[in-house]
Design a protein around this motif. Sequence first.
Motif, PDB file in Angstrom:
ATOM      1  N   UNK A  95       0.836  -1.359  -0.101  1.00 41.44           N
ATOM      2  CA  UNK A  95       0.116  -0.562  -0.133  1.00 41.44           C
ATOM      3  C   UNK A  95       0.991   1.294   0.105  1.00 41.44           C
ATOM      4  N   UNK A  96       1.303   2.109  -1.176  1.00 44.35           N
ATOM      5  CA  UNK A  96       2.567   2.550  -1.560  1.00 44.35           C
ATOM      6  C   UNK A  96       1.395   4.218  -0.409  1.00 44.35           C
ATOM      7  N   UNK A  97       0.530   3.911  -0.404  1.00 42.01           N
ATOM      8  CA  UNK A  97      -0.136   5.226  -0.122  1.00 42.01           C
ATOM      9  C   UNK A  97      -0.180   5.653   1.454  1.00 42.01           C
ATOM     10  N   UNK A  98      -0.136   4.445   2.444  1.00 45.13           N
ATOM     11  CA  UNK A  98      -0.017   3.980   3.757  1.00 45.13           C
ATOM     12  C   UNK A  98       1.881   4.186   3.546  1.00 45.13           C
ATOM     13  N   UNK A  99       2.217   4.030   3.016  1.00 43.24           N
ATOM     14  CA  UNK A  99       4.029   4.554   3.013  1.00 43.24           C
ATOM     15  C   UNK A  99       4.191   5.173   2.788  1.00 43.24           C
ATOM     16  N   UNK A 100       3.122   6.286   1.986  1.00 41.00           N
ATOM     17  CA  UNK A 100       4.024   7.664   2.039  1.00 41.00           C
ATOM     18  C   UNK A 100       2.927   8.793   2.945  1.00 41.00           C
ATOM     19  N   UNK A 101       2.133   8.422   3.432  1.00 43.68           N
ATOM     20  CA  UNK A 101       1.482   9.300   3.996  1.00 43.68           C
ATOM     21  C   UNK A 101       1.630   9.402   5.405  1.00 43.68           C
ATOM     22  N   UNK A 102       1.445   7.736   6.377  1.00 46.55           N
ATOM     23  CA  UNK A 102       2.205   7.322   7.285  1.00 46.55           C
ATOM     24  C   UNK A 102       3.597   7.155   7.877  1.00 46.55           C
ATOM     25  N   UNK A 103       3.912   6.736   7.596  1.00 49.15           N
ATOM     26  CA  UNK A 103       5.585   5.989   7.415  1.00 49.15           C
ATOM     27  C   UNK A 103       6.371   7.528   7.720  1.00 49.15           C
ATOM     28  N   UNK A 104       7.749   6.911   8.739  1.00 55.99           N
ATOM     29  CA  UNK A 104       8.779   8.118   9.303  1.00 55.99           C
ATOM     30  C   UNK A 104       9.899   7.613   8.591  1.00 55.99           C
ATOM     31  N   UNK A 105       9.948   6.326   7.531  1.00 55.40           N
ATOM     32  CA  UNK A 105      10.744   5.953   7.341  1.00 55.40           C
ATOM     33  C   UNK A 105      10.608   4.776   5.770  1.00 55.40           C
ATOM     34  N   UNK A 106      11.010   4.969   4.993  1.00 59.88           N
ATOM     35  CA  UNK A 106      10.903   3.408   3.913  1.00 59.88           C
ATOM     36  C   UNK A 106      12.019   3.097   4.335  1.00 59.88           C
ATOM     37  N   UNK A 107      12.152   1.896   4.358  1.00 55.00           N
ATOM     38  CA  UNK A 107      13.345   0.644   3.252  1.00 55.00           C
ATOM     39  C   UNK A 107      12.726   0.388   2.111  1.00 55.00           C
ATOM     40  N   UNK A 108      13.567   0.430   0.981  1.00 52.68           N
ATOM     41  CA  UNK A 108      13.370  -0.207  -0.126  1.00 52.68           C
ATOM     42  C   UNK A 108      13.688  -1.128  -0.633  1.00 52.68           C
ATOM     43  N   UNK A 109      13.226  -2.408  -0.520  1.00 58.66           N
ATOM     44  CA  UNK A 109      14.529  -3.791  -0.749  1.00 58.66           C
ATOM     45  C   UNK A 109      14.520  -4.227  -2.026  1.00 58.66           C
ATOM     46  N   UNK A 110      15.584  -5.134  -2.382  1.00 57.19           N
ATOM     47  CA  UNK A 110      16.269  -5.705  -3.764  1.00 57.19           C
ATOM     48  C   UNK A 110      16.771  -6.107  -3.431  1.00 57.19           C
ATOM     49  N   UNK A 111      16.709  -7.809  -4.210  1.00 62.96           N
ATOM     50  CA  UNK A 111      17.570  -8.385  -3.806  1.00 62.96           C
ATOM     51  C   UNK A 111      18.552  -8.883  -2.966  1.00 62.96           C
ATOM     52  N   UNK A 112      17.286  -8.562  -1.735  1.00 64.25           N
ATOM     53  CA  UNK A 112      18.118  -9.571  -0.386  1.00 64.25           C
ATOM     54  C   UNK A 112      18.626  -8.182   0.273  1.00 64.25           C
ATOM     55  N   UNK A 113      18.489  -7.336  -0.285  1.00 68.34           N
ATOM     56  CA  UNK A 113      19.560  -5.926   0.296  1.00 68.34           C
ATOM     57  C   UNK A 113      18.224  -4.814   0.540  1.00 68.34           C
ATOM     58  N   UNK A 114      19.052  -3.623   1.701  1.00 71.29           N
ATOM     59  CA  UNK A 114      18.044  -2.557   1.615  1.00 71.29           C
ATOM     60  C   UNK A 114      18.618  -1.706   0.420  1.00 71.29           C
TER      61      UNK A 114
END
Length: 258
Positions: A216-235
Motif C-alpha cells: 500500500x504505497x499511499x500508507x507508506x507515503x502518508x504514514x511512515x516516518x521512514x521507508x526501506x526499499x528492499x531489492x535482491x535481499x538488501x536495503x
Amino acid sequence: MKDKNSTDNDMADNKTVKGKTLISVNHLSKAFGDHVVLRDISTTIAEGEVVAIIGPSGCGKSTFLRSLNLLERPTSGTILFEGTDITSPEIDINKMRERIGMVFQQFNLFPNMTIRKNIMLAPVTLGKMSKQEASETADRLLERVGLADKAEAWPDSLSGGQRQRVAIARALAMNPDVMLFDEPTSALDPEMVGEVLQIMRDLARDGMTMVVVTHEMSFARDVATRVLFFNGGVIEEEGRPEEIFGNPRSERLKTFIK
C-alpha cells in the motif's frame, strides 16, 4: 473528531519525533540452503517510528520482518531488541515475543473461540492478566478497532477486514513495545483494505512503533516516518517518504514506484 487533513497533518508532525533505539539489526544474513534471501543488512528502528518496507515480490521483505522476532532465525548477524541480543541461544525468545506484536497476512484466529476469547487467550495463558482483566481489555480493544458489538461472534461470521482488525486487537492485548505487520491487507478484498489501514493510521498517530511490510504505497507515503526499499535481499534505498517517492535515486526504485 478530527478531519482527514488534520489527521494527516498530525501524522506529518509526528514524523519528526524519534525516541530510543528499540531494534538494532547488525549484518543480518539469511539463506535457505544455497539460496541467499538477505545479505548483510544493518539498520535500526527507534521508538515511535513507523517503518514501511516496500519492494518487489521475493526481495526478502517478509523474511526480514519475521527475523525481527526470530520466526526466521538468521544465518548470521545479530538482532538487539531493547539492548538484548535475541539471537543468543541463552535468550528465552518466547518471553521476548511477548513485547513484539505480530500481525500476519492470514488472520490465524481460533475458529472454535469467540472473538473475545481469541483476544483473551494469550494474556491469560501467559499469566499477564486474570480472566476478568483480559475480558475488560478485550472489550476495550474491540471498541478501539470498531468491533465492540462482535465480542461474542465467531471468527467465521466476520468479514476478512473485521477478522484482521480482531487480529490487531489480539496483538495489542499483550501491550507490546513494537508491532510488526506482514502485508496485513494482502489477503483482503479491495473494499476491506481501508478499514484495516485506518486502524493502523490511528496506531501510528498514537505513537505506536510499527514495522510494516506493505504494497500500500499511499500508507507508506502518508504514514511512515521512514521507508526501506528492499531489492535482491538488501536495503537498496532508504529515507523519508518524501525522499523515496519524490526523489528516488536507484533505477529499480524508480521503476517500482511507477
